[in-house]
Design an enzyme around this catalytic site. Structure first.
Site, PDB file in Angstrom:
ATOM      1  N   GLU A  46       0.824  -1.204   0.000  1.00  0.00           N
ATOM      2  CA  GLU A  46       0.000   0.000   0.000  1.00  0.00           C
ATOM      3  C   GLU A  46       0.863   1.261   0.000  1.00  0.00           C
ATOM      4  OE1 GLU A  46      -2.248  -2.918   2.793  1.00  0.00           O
ATOM      5  OE2 GLU A  46      -0.208  -2.607   2.042  1.00  0.00           O
ATOM      6  N   ARG A 201      19.702 -20.460 -10.299  1.00  0.00           N
ATOM      7  CA  ARG A 201      20.736 -20.152 -11.286  1.00  0.00           C
ATOM      8  C   ARG A 201      20.089 -19.925 -12.654  1.00  0.00           C
ATOM      9  NH1 ARG A 201      22.327 -24.417  -8.320  1.00  0.00           N
ATOM     10  NH2 ARG A 201      22.024 -25.990  -9.939  1.00  0.00           N
TER      11      ARG A 201
END
Length: 356
Positions: A46, A201
């Site tokens: 928010e 990776r």
């Protein structure tokens, strides 16, 4: 709300111990601000969306996947921030079950004269937020059990050879799966046999999940890939009182964090206690890349929530190692029945996601 949920999904694996929340601010049919909970849990979605919108937030509608917080922590409540910004309507998907909130955020908004609509796309939001919800309501993390097997449900040859049953595309997908979880967990036997990295990776400079090993006696060597990288990518090891002091010192010297855990009478770690401990440490979503014994134990103890299964078009035969260890079930009627949530082709292999 669908847009906000997509934003929330982007933060999975990086916002713990806080939930990954999405927020979209709309005014006069135009998106003027949007946010996802930042890595580490702050700032909240928010506040990011309000900062983007600035003064334009006055008179806007906020779509938020989880009830705005109502408690004072490092910052004031997000519900108060929405009030201060002049938002006139807030639409939420879920009420926050955290006792510090639990309807309090909605109450702050309504007391300020803001129109509140609850329960929009609640089922979809519960799926995105399931790790946080389970930790708060049950004291356990959401657990995805990841397995890869041949068509005849074998995971390795009798010799232990298993690289690679699935193709490169499926293995790349596993890295994406790791990225959406707070931690990747293996048992000590898998760590010793495979010497894994358990990192993400081939996806650029992404954040890494925490790496966790269940190793009662700390017999996995600190001179392993996990041990040598513990100083740069965190490693936690859960162990019992039976772990030799020399092994503890060696792992601490490598930079790992050790977490003592109760053990069963057989000397194995108490799995429900281990996962409760991980939840207490803030983990909400754990990907378990298990061998047959740990996988079966998770199923028997009711700790697995999802099964992510990669099936390769190979046949290994009865001599090969099975997908699961014994479940101790005598009757077909007593076997666990899973619900299929997703299936897709990944290269030459098949991926399916099931819920227990």
């Amino acid at each position: 709300m669908a847009h906000a949920l997509r934003l929330a999904a982007r933060g999975l694996g990086r916002s713990w111990p806080n939930p990954s929340v999405g927020c979209v601010l709309v005014k006069e049919g135009r998106v003027i601000g949007r946010g996802t909970t930042a890595p580490g849990g702050r700032p909240h979605a928010e506040r990011i969306a309000l900062a983007q919108a600035g003064a334009a937030a006055r008179g806007a509608t906020a779509y938020v996947t989880l009830e705005p917080c109502a408690h004072h922590g490092k910052t004031s409540p997000c519900a108060e921030a929405l009030v201060t910004a002049g938002v006139t309507r807030v639409v939420t998907a879920l009420t926050d079950p955290d006792p510090r909130v639990a309807g309090g955020g909605h109450a702050i908004l309504r007391a300020a004269g803001i129109a509140v609509t609850e329960g929009v796309m609640a089922d979809q939001a519960a799926r995105v937020t399931q790790g946080f919800l389970k930790r708060v309501t049950r004291g356990l993390p959401f657990v995805t059990l990841k397995l890869a097997a041949s068509l005849d449900a074998r995971t390795a040859m009798a010799s232990g050879e298993s690289r690679w049953i699935t193709g490169s595309e499926a293995r790349a997908h596993v890295h994406l799966l790791r990225l959406t979880h707070d931690a990747v967990l293996v048992g000590g036997a898998t760590a010793r046999a495979d010497d894994p990295d358990l990192t993400v990776r081939h996806l650029g400079g992404t954040a890494q999940p925490l790496r966790v090993v269940l190793d009662s006696r700390l017999t996995h060597s600190p001179d392993s890939r996990l041990g040598r990288s513990a100083g740069t990518h965190p490693v936690w090891l859960l162990h019992s009182d039976a772990a030799p002091e020399a092994n503890r010192r060696a792992w601490k010297a490598a930079g790992a964090r050790l977490l003592p855990c109760p053990a069963t009478s057989e000397g194995r770690l108490d799995l429900p206690a281990a996962f409760r401990l991980l939840a207490q440490e803030g983990l909400t979503r754990i990907l378990v890349e298990a061998g047959a014994t740990l996988a079966a134990a998770l199923v028997k103890d009711g700790l697995a929530d999802d099964l992510a299964l990669y099936s390769a078009g190979r046949l290994l035969g009865a001599e090969a190692r099975p997908l699961l260890g014994g479940l101790g079930i005598a009757a077909l009627a007593d076997t666990p029945r899973l619900t299929l949530r997703e299936t897709r082709q990944i290269g030459p292999d098949q991926f399916s996601l099931w819920s227990f």
